[in-house]
Design a protein around this motif. Sequence first.
Motif, PDB file in Angstrom:
ATOM      1  N   ASP A 199       0.849  -1.197   0.000  1.00 22.22           N
ATOM      2  CA  ASP A 199       0.000   0.000   0.000  1.00 22.22           C
ATOM      3  C   ASP A 199       0.887   1.249   0.000  1.00 22.22           C
ATOM      4  N   PRO A 200       0.872   2.053  -1.071  1.00 22.78           N
ATOM      5  CA  PRO A 200       1.757   3.230  -1.133  1.00 22.78           C
ATOM      6  C   PRO A 200       1.486   4.249  -0.045  1.00 22.78           C
ATOM      7  N   MET A 201       0.214   4.392   0.393  1.00 25.93           N
ATOM      8  CA  MET A 201      -0.094   5.333   1.455  1.00 25.93           C
ATOM      9  C   MET A 201       0.561   4.914   2.763  1.00 25.93           C
ATOM     10  N   VAL A 202       0.512   3.624   3.061  1.00 23.13           N
ATOM     11  CA  VAL A 202       1.113   3.110   4.294  1.00 23.13           C
ATOM     12  C   VAL A 202       2.630   3.259   4.227  1.00 23.13           C
ATOM     13  N   ARG A 203       3.223   2.881   3.089  1.00 18.89           N
ATOM     14  CA  ARG A 203       4.678   3.025   2.938  1.00 18.89           C
ATOM     15  C   ARG A 203       5.104   4.471   3.177  1.00 18.89           C
ATOM     16  N   GLY A 204       4.388   5.386   2.560  1.00 17.07           N
ATOM     17  CA  GLY A 204       4.742   6.797   2.690  1.00 17.07           C
ATOM     18  C   GLY A 204       4.622   7.303   4.114  1.00 17.07           C
ATOM     19  N   ALA A 205       3.559   6.886   4.814  1.00 17.76           N
ATOM     20  CA  ALA A 205       3.355   7.334   6.192  1.00 17.76           C
ATOM     21  C   ALA A 205       4.477   6.839   7.102  1.00 17.76           C
ATOM     22  N   TYR A 206       4.837   5.561   6.985  1.00 18.46           N
ATOM     23  CA  TYR A 206       5.894   5.015   7.824  1.00 18.46           C
ATOM     24  C   TYR A 206       7.251   5.614   7.457  1.00 18.46           C
ATOM     25  N   ALA A 207       7.495   5.806   6.171  1.00 21.78           N
ATOM     26  CA  ALA A 207       8.762   6.384   5.728  1.00 21.78           C
ATOM     27  C   ALA A 207       8.934   7.787   6.288  1.00 21.78           C
ATOM     28  N   ASN A 208       7.875   8.586   6.242  1.00 24.98           N
ATOM     29  CA  ASN A 208       7.950   9.950   6.770  1.00 24.98           C
ATOM     30  C   ASN A 208       8.198   9.955   8.264  1.00 24.98           C
TER      31      ASN A 208
END
Length: 221
Positions: A113-122
């Motif tokens: 899930d790109p949204m989840v990846r982005g949230a955790y990465a940030n």
Amino acid sequence: SKVVASALPVGDAIEIAVHDTGPGIAPADQSREFDDLVQLPGSAQRMGHGLGLGIVRRVAALLGTQVRVESAPGRGATFRWQVPATTSAEVEPSDVPTSISLAGRRIVLLDDDPMVRGAYANALAGMGAITVTAATIAEACAEVAQVPPDAAVLDHRLAQGERGFDAVARLRALAPGLAIVMLSADSSRALAEQVRALGLPLLRKPIDGETLARTLSGAID
């Protein structure tokens, strides 16, 4: 159609409501409204790509909340989202968690899930980590083979039938002893026992950035 938005206190939460006077949504279609790339029939104008409510659903899930819809054909629709209310007066200096540092740590994030990846990465980047994201096991393996990371964060259930257990085996074949944290929305005891047998920490979704960072720090050390 006309659109009206409001934000009102409801108990210990703030309810954000958006109401429109459009054609409405049949009960059988209301759950599909939050799926990606879905545009239900009946609208006078078909605009966009059907991604807006899917993004809203993911953001709400990351915050541990849900969005509800109230609608009927010909009566418009109302979307309601309750988020916890807080004020600066409720936070005392003693309640502020000790800062976590992952400075210089290279973390591979595997989630489809790109949204989840982005949230955790940030969240992890804000604590100094060098984050690398991957949507598939093959992508994660390529990153590990190129530069071995300090740790990997793996979602248990991935796209196209891939599973986190497969990722564990393949990543550790490339980097023996790699620190790994498993994530999952599955609350079953069977999964917990399987993950425990591998000696891995398991975090249940939704997960806040601080919890993930603390678990990673412990796994690395």
